[in-house]
Design an enzyme around this catalytic site. Structure first.
Site, PDB file in Angstrom:
ATOM      1  N   HIS A 108       0.840  -1.206   0.000  1.00 16.09           N
ATOM      2  CA  HIS A 108       0.000   0.000   0.000  1.00 16.09           C
ATOM      3  C   HIS A 108       0.880   1.264   0.000  1.00 16.09           C
ATOM      4  O   HIS A 108       0.502   2.278  -0.569  1.00 16.09           O
ATOM      5  CB  HIS A 108      -0.904   0.038   1.229  1.00 16.09           C
ATOM      6  CG  HIS A 108      -2.068  -0.899   1.161  1.00 16.09           C
ATOM      7  ND1 HIS A 108      -3.144  -0.683   0.332  1.00 16.09           N
ATOM      8  CD2 HIS A 108      -2.330  -2.053   1.817  1.00 16.09           C
ATOM      9  CE1 HIS A 108      -4.021  -1.667   0.500  1.00 16.09           C
ATOM     10  NE2 HIS A 108      -3.552  -2.515   1.384  1.00 16.09           N
ATOM     11  N   ASP A 115      -7.562  -2.532  -1.239  1.00 15.84           N
ATOM     12  CA  ASP A 115      -8.476  -3.313  -0.414  1.00 15.84           C
ATOM     13  C   ASP A 115      -9.857  -3.040  -0.971  1.00 15.84           C
ATOM     14  O   ASP A 115     -10.313  -1.890  -0.960  1.00 15.84           O
ATOM     15  CB  ASP A 115      -8.398  -2.881   1.049  1.00 15.84           C
ATOM     16  CG  ASP A 115      -7.035  -3.146   1.665  1.00 15.84           C
ATOM     17  OD1 ASP A 115      -6.335  -4.063   1.197  1.00 15.84           O
ATOM     18  OD2 ASP A 115      -6.676  -2.435   2.618  1.00 15.84           O
ATOM     19  N   GLU A 172      -6.187 -12.338   3.429  1.00 14.66           N
ATOM     20  CA  GLU A 172      -7.196 -11.267   3.439  1.00 14.66           C
ATOM     21  C   GLU A 172      -7.950 -11.309   2.117  1.00 14.66           C
ATOM     22  O   GLU A 172      -7.379 -10.992   1.071  1.00 14.66           O
ATOM     23  CB  GLU A 172      -6.521  -9.888   3.588  1.00 14.66           C
ATOM     24  CG  GLU A 172      -5.686  -9.741   4.863  1.00 14.66           C
ATOM     25  CD  GLU A 172      -4.945  -8.405   4.930  1.00 14.66           C
ATOM     26  OE1 GLU A 172      -4.882  -7.661   3.925  1.00 14.66           O
ATOM     27  OE2 GLU A 172      -4.407  -8.103   6.008  1.00 14.66           O
ATOM     28  N   HIS A 175      -7.697  -7.955  -0.022  1.00 20.20           N
ATOM     29  CA  HIS A 175      -6.430  -7.330  -0.413  1.00 20.20           C
ATOM     30  C   HIS A 175      -5.869  -7.895  -1.724  1.00 20.20           C
ATOM     31  O   HIS A 175      -5.759  -9.110  -1.885  1.00 20.20           O
ATOM     32  CB  HIS A 175      -5.382  -7.502   0.700  1.00 20.20           C
ATOM     33  CG  HIS A 175      -4.037  -6.935   0.343  1.00 20.20           C
ATOM     34  ND1 HIS A 175      -3.581  -5.721   0.805  1.00 20.20           N
ATOM     35  CD2 HIS A 175      -3.062  -7.402  -0.481  1.00 20.20           C
ATOM     36  CE1 HIS A 175      -2.382  -5.481   0.300  1.00 20.20           C
ATOM     37  NE2 HIS A 175      -2.044  -6.491  -0.496  1.00 20.20           N
TER      38      HIS A 175
HETATM   39 ZN   LIG Z   1      -4.527  -4.251   2.011  1.00 17.16          ZN
END
Ligand SMILES: [Zn+2]
Length: 192
Positions: A108, A115, A172, A175
């Site tokens: 990021h 995300d 995740e 992500h």
């Molecule tokens: Zn992320």
């Protein structure tokens, strides 16, 4: 000749841009601009998502594909995250299971990760089995004890993102790294 050079430059534009300058139909929900995030603190000075231009264009293509084929859209929670914010997150939660160590940096911080989730026409999020930033194994893509609907929603998000150049991670479901993220530097950038 000059024209060719300019075209190539445009295709490789790595500037950091406001996502709505590329596609204003991508819905933003920036939890880090509110207290509604895992730190309980406001971390961003703005609720606007910034991203590397080239990654934003790929995300806009994914959004177009979802609209045309599934009547769905992308909601984005986070894109570019300044390294200064990464340091603050690390002070609050110095645990690399949850937060990237700022000495290494997060994708990021390169503006090359997003995300995201899927929303329907009314803006309702599709059921992904957990909310955003759920740091339990239920958020792992391959967690087995999920309904068929959740599995299929996660799969549609993942397959769409892969189709447009993003790379998923296992832990995740929301992500995605932009392919070639390592070519982008970790930078600071004043978001407003
Ligand atoms: Zn992320």
């Amino acid at each position: 000749m000059l024209f060719t050079v300019i075209t190539i430059k445009a295709q490789h534009d790595t500037s950091i841009v406001f996502i709505w300058n590329i596609d204003s139909t991508i819905v933003m929900d920036v939890r880090y601009a509110t207290e509604n995030n895992f730190t309980g603190k406001v971390l961003y000075p703005t609720d606007k998502v910034y991203i590397r231009n080239i990654a934003g264009k790929a995300l806009a293509e994914a959004n177009k594909y979802l609209k045309e084929n599934y009547n769905l859209r992308i909601k984005i929670f986070d894109g570019f995250r300044p390294i200064s914010v990464q340091r603050i997150m690390w002070e609050i939660m110095p645990d690399d299971r949850y937060v990237a160590d700022p000495s290494k940096g997060s994708r990021h911080n390169r503006g090359a990760a997003v995300d995201v989730t899927l929303i329907d026409n009314s803006g309702t999020e599709l059921d992904m089995g957990t909310g955003y930033d759920n740091f339990t194994e239920v958020a792992h893509f391959n967690y087995s004890d999920l309904s068929d609907e959740v599995k299929s929603n996660r799969l549609l998000l993942r397959e769409t993102m892969i189709k447009f150049g993003f790379v998923p991670i296992e832990t995740e479901w929301w992500h995605f790294d932009f392919g070639g993220w390592e070519k982008f530097n970790i930078i600071d950038f004043e978001m407003n």
